[in-house]
Scaffold this motif. Structure first.
Motif, PDB file in Angstrom:
ATOM      1  N   THR A 176      -4.952   6.483   1.484  1.00 44.40           N
ATOM      2  CA  THR A 176      -4.234   5.206   1.442  1.00 44.40           C
ATOM      3  C   THR A 176      -4.794   4.389   0.303  1.00 44.40           C
ATOM      4  OG1 THR A 176      -3.986   5.289   3.829  1.00 44.40           O
ATOM      5  CG2 THR A 176      -3.549   3.179   2.775  1.00 44.40           C
ATOM      6  N   GLU A 227      -4.120   0.613  -1.972  1.00 40.74           N
ATOM      7  CA  GLU A 227      -3.380  -0.650  -2.031  1.00 40.74           C
ATOM      8  C   GLU A 227      -3.062  -1.033  -3.471  1.00 40.74           C
ATOM      9  OE1 GLU A 227      -5.193  -3.795   0.321  1.00 40.74           O
ATOM     10  OE2 GLU A 227      -5.810  -2.288   1.817  1.00 40.74           O
ATOM     11  N   SER A 238       0.839  -1.212   0.000  1.00 41.23           N
ATOM     12  CA  SER A 238       0.000   0.000   0.000  1.00 41.23           C
ATOM     13  C   SER A 238       0.866   1.251   0.000  1.00 41.23           C
ATOM     14  CB  SER A 238      -0.918   0.003   1.219  1.00 41.23           C
ATOM     15  OG  SER A 238      -0.141   0.155   2.387  1.00 41.23           O
ATOM     16  N   HIS A 279       0.666   5.527   1.163  1.00 44.14           N
ATOM     17  CA  HIS A 279      -0.087   6.533   1.902  1.00 44.14           C
ATOM     18  C   HIS A 279       0.378   7.928   1.476  1.00 44.14           C
ATOM     19  CE1 HIS A 279      -1.147   8.553   5.998  1.00 44.14           C
ATOM     20  NE2 HIS A 279      -2.067   8.761   5.100  1.00 44.14           N
TER      21      HIS A 279
END
Ligand code: ZN
Ligand code: ZN
Length: 417
Positions: free
Chosen positions: A226, A228, A214, A216
């Motif tokens: 965030t 993924e 992921s 951020h």
């Protein structure tokens, strides 16, 4: 702008851009105002052995009149002969060059509902063409040359001639035809491009070895998101390979390293850092809120209706399809110029796109069916693909690996490795 630089540019587009092969048909979509450059491309293409060069002309004035005044039924269907031309040539593996040059506000005042309906119609009737373009079934390249209405917007306090000259200078710099204001030597532009592509690709390789789970994003503008990544995602840059195995460069200039995020994974807020030219309108002050990947709030200080129409094209247009990294100190960004043209603005800032993902961002994705791509978790089914810029001088991106390590990817708007 001088004749020799123009010719170098045309050669670059034919040989590095679409990398035209002997016997291959070429389609050029060009504004009529850019005919002098289209002619150079045509000559260069035949010199390279083109089978045929097909021109699709357009004109801002006529396009605007069409959108404002044509019969309402026209916005729900692509003419069958138009669809036939595009789909057939795409299937044949013809090369496509698009010259992107338009007044950023050419469709101001057009009913956004018409634009949305047309987006749906082209998605349906040009499905084959769009699919082949997204998975590199044929080579394509988008380039730009200045026209007065566009240049005026970029350099508002200049005369038309000055603005056009200044825009030429920026474009030549960005496509590496000039360096420090001087023309690069004959033949060197091609070499310069190869070096540039290699640099971008080696950075992409590093990102691939991290194989982030992921990422951020945060900055002072209010971005806090965030997102993924699929397990077998690939970061791509610069060159792609067509179905025929020939490498081509889809955007000139190009500075981005991009991939596809997991469709249902984005949570948080993205605040755009630049205005976006979308369907002939300027959309400014964009703020999108995401929950489980889906856009649940759409806001823009201006042009909100246009943005809403684009987000509401279909279900897939509510999800992210592209994630792209461009450092704040990249050459186009350093110019400090707002180009009002996504080809340049997206190559000056980290960006995302809502709408369809490029299948090649998943290992083996170019050969997968839509269902297989969906099973891998990417946003594989949307008619649309709209890039918007979020990169700033203070952008921070922290990656998390599958074993839980936190790795700074961007610090203060630049790569941290
Ligand atoms: Zn991009
Ligand atoms: Zn994109």
């Amino acid at each position: 702008m001088n004749e020799e630089m123009l010719r170098q540019y045309a050669r670059l587009v034919i040989h590095i851009g679409v990398n035209l092969q002997k016997g291959q048909p070429l389609v050029i979509a060009s504004p009529v105002d850019c005919a002098f450059f289209a002619r150079l491309l045509v000559s260069e293409a035949y010199r390279a052995g083109a089978k045929d060069v097909i021109l699709n002309w357009r004109d801002d004035h006529c396009v605007r009149e069409h959108w404002l005044r044509a019969d309402d039924c026209l916005f729900d269907n692509v003419y069958p002969w138009d669809a036939l031309q595009k789909n057939t040539l795409a299937r044949e593996g013809a090369a496509y060059i698009g010259i992107s040059a338009t007044d950023p506000e050419n469709l101001k005042g057009v009913d956004p509902e018409r634009l949305r309906r047309w987006e749906v119609a082209t998605g349906r009737d040009l499905k084959e063409f769009n699919r082949l373009q997204m998975n590199n079934g044929f080579p394509w390249c988008v380039v730009s040359i200045p026209i007065a209405s566009w240049a005026r917007k970029v350099f508002p306090d200049r005369t038309d001639n000055e603005a056009v000259e200044m825009l030429w200078a920026e474009i030549f710099k960005s496509v590496r035809i000039t360096y420090n204001g001087e023309a690069i030597k004959e033949g060197d532009a091609v070499q310069e491009w190869r070096t540039h592509c290699d640099r971008l690709k080696s950075r992409a390789k590093k990102l691939n070895t991290f194989n982030f789970k992921s990422l951020h994003y945060t900055n002072a503008l209010g971005t806090d998101l965030t997102v993924e990544m699929p397990v077998d995602h690939i970061w791509m840059a610069a060159e792609e390979s067509s179905a025929a195995g020939v490498s081509f460069v889809a955007n000139m200039p190009t500075e981005e390293i991009f991939s596809a995020p997991l469709r249902d994974s984005a949570n948080g807020v993205l605040v755009a850092s630049k205005p976006l030219v979308l369907n002939g309108n300027i959309v400014d002050g964009i703020r999108l809120v995401f929950e489980k990947g889906r856009i649940v709030e759409v806001h823009a200080d201006s042009g909100e209706e246009t943005l809403l129409a684009a987000v509401n094209v279909d279900e897939g247009s509510h999800f992210l399809g592209e994630i792209a990294l461009v450092p704040y100190d990249s050459p186009i960004s350093s110019s400090g110029i707002l180009f009002y043209n996504t080809l340049f603005d997206e190559n000056a800032a980290c960006h995302f796109a809502f709408g369809e993902a490029y299948p090649g961002c998943i290992r083996g994705g170019d050969k997968m069916s839509v269902d297989e791509l969906i099973a891998r978790g990417i946003n594989a089914e949307s008619t649309t693909h709209v890039d918007f810029m979020v990169g700033t001088e203070d952008l921070s991106i922290v990656g998390t690996t599958h074993d839980g390590r936190q790795v700074p990817v961007f610090e203060n708007g630049k790569f941290a490795f």
